[in-house]
Write an enzyme that holds these catalytic residues in place. Structure first.
Site, PDB file in Angstrom:
ATOM      1  CG  HIS A  20      60.547  83.833 -14.415  1.00 17.37           C
ATOM      2  ND1 HIS A  20      60.298  85.028 -15.018  1.00 17.37           N
ATOM      3  CD2 HIS A  20      59.032  83.286 -14.915  1.00 17.37           C
ATOM      4  CE1 HIS A  20      59.771  84.865 -15.800  1.00 17.37           C
ATOM      5  NE2 HIS A  20      58.658  83.850 -15.287  1.00 17.37           N
ATOM      6  CD  GLU A  51      54.894  79.765 -18.350  1.00 19.05           C
ATOM      7  OE1 GLU A  51      54.098  79.104 -17.699  1.00 19.05           O
ATOM      8  OE2 GLU A  51      54.916  80.936 -18.222  1.00 19.05           O
TER       9      GLU A  51
END
Length: 266
Positions: A11, A89
């Protein structure tokens, strides 16, 4: 058999990234202005790749990045994304929201390296790897079910074409379509830095992907920059127990040429 490309993208930047604060899973922040610019840059970089499937971590920073990539894409604008919690994550437990230096201090106090240390309530590296291995099973099943008759690259002859493409791209320089010659099925994954780093280690070390000639291991496993791009070419074969990986090649990791013209793009 099915041969397809797997493109991994981290990202774009968030304010937490800029301030070197840990986000993990519990801090769900949006992209910063720089992160939005990085998303536009990687979108332009990948605009001509026709992705057949797009898997995205369901955290906001990854979703925003994937939306920009698809909006910029010549062929995939409007495509539905698959929101996949397995791509989240690494969880950093009580360290989430705190400065990365705090994590180093916790690790030092525990007598461990920062890389190997797991804060209370966080995920171990093995747990992150298990999530990625589980995701690969989901990916293999979907790709083989939906594209097992996708064209000539599903045959064993694809391997020869991939090898030739790998040899030719060395002299031709890097481009967004590296590794895609002779491959007609493409999957995009948008995830996170620590997760992608573990994913690459698993693909290279455990699944024994072939790697680019002359590539240093330190580069392959280096931290992925915001909107860094990595690519693998995977070949699946069906079996009674489900799809199995029969060949794998790493094309490149952590590429960031698309950021070169951005100001303040670290």
């Amino acid at each position: 058999m099915l041969t397809f490309s797997l493109t991994l993208v981290r990202h774009g930047e968030t304010h937490y990234n800029r301030e070197k604060l840990l986000q993990g899973q519990g801090v769900d922040t949006a992209l910063s202005e720089t992160g939005l610019q990085q998303g536009e840059a990687v979108g332009r970089y990948l605009k001509d790749t026709t992705f057949d499937k797009v898997f995205v971590s369901n955290l906001q920073r990854a979703v925003q990045t994937a939306e920009i990539i698809l909006r910029s894409n010549t062929h995939c604008s409007g495509m539905e994304m698959v929101f996949e919690p397995l791509l989240r994550e690494r969880g950093f437990g009580i360290a989430e929201g705190r400065h990365k230096e705090d994590l180093k201090n916790m690790a030092n106090a525990a007598g461990q390296s920062c890389r190997d240390y797991t804060p209370p309530g966080g995920e171990t590296l093995d747990e992150v790897k298990l999530r990625f291995k589980t995701f690969l099973k989901v990916l293999y099943k979907k790709m083989l079910e939906e594209h097992s008759s996708a064209g000539p690259d599903t045959s064993a002859g694809a391997a020869a074409g991939q090898s030739a493409a790998a040899a030719s791209q060395t002299s031709a320089g890097s481009s967004a379509d590296d590794g895609l010659q002779g491959v007609s099925v493409h999957a995009l994954v948008v995830s996170h830095g620590a997760y992608i780093r573990m994913a690459i280690r698993h693909l290279v070390e455990d699944l024994e992907c072939t790697v680019p000639a002359g590539e240093k291991v330190s580069q392959l496993f280096s931290p992925c920059p915001n909107t860094g791009v990595s690519r693998f070419i995977l070949t699946l074969s069906p079996s009674k127990s489900g799809p199995v990986l029969s060949a794998a090649r790493c094309v490149f990791t952590n590429r960031k040429e698309h950021l070169e013209n951005l100001t303040d793009a670290e």
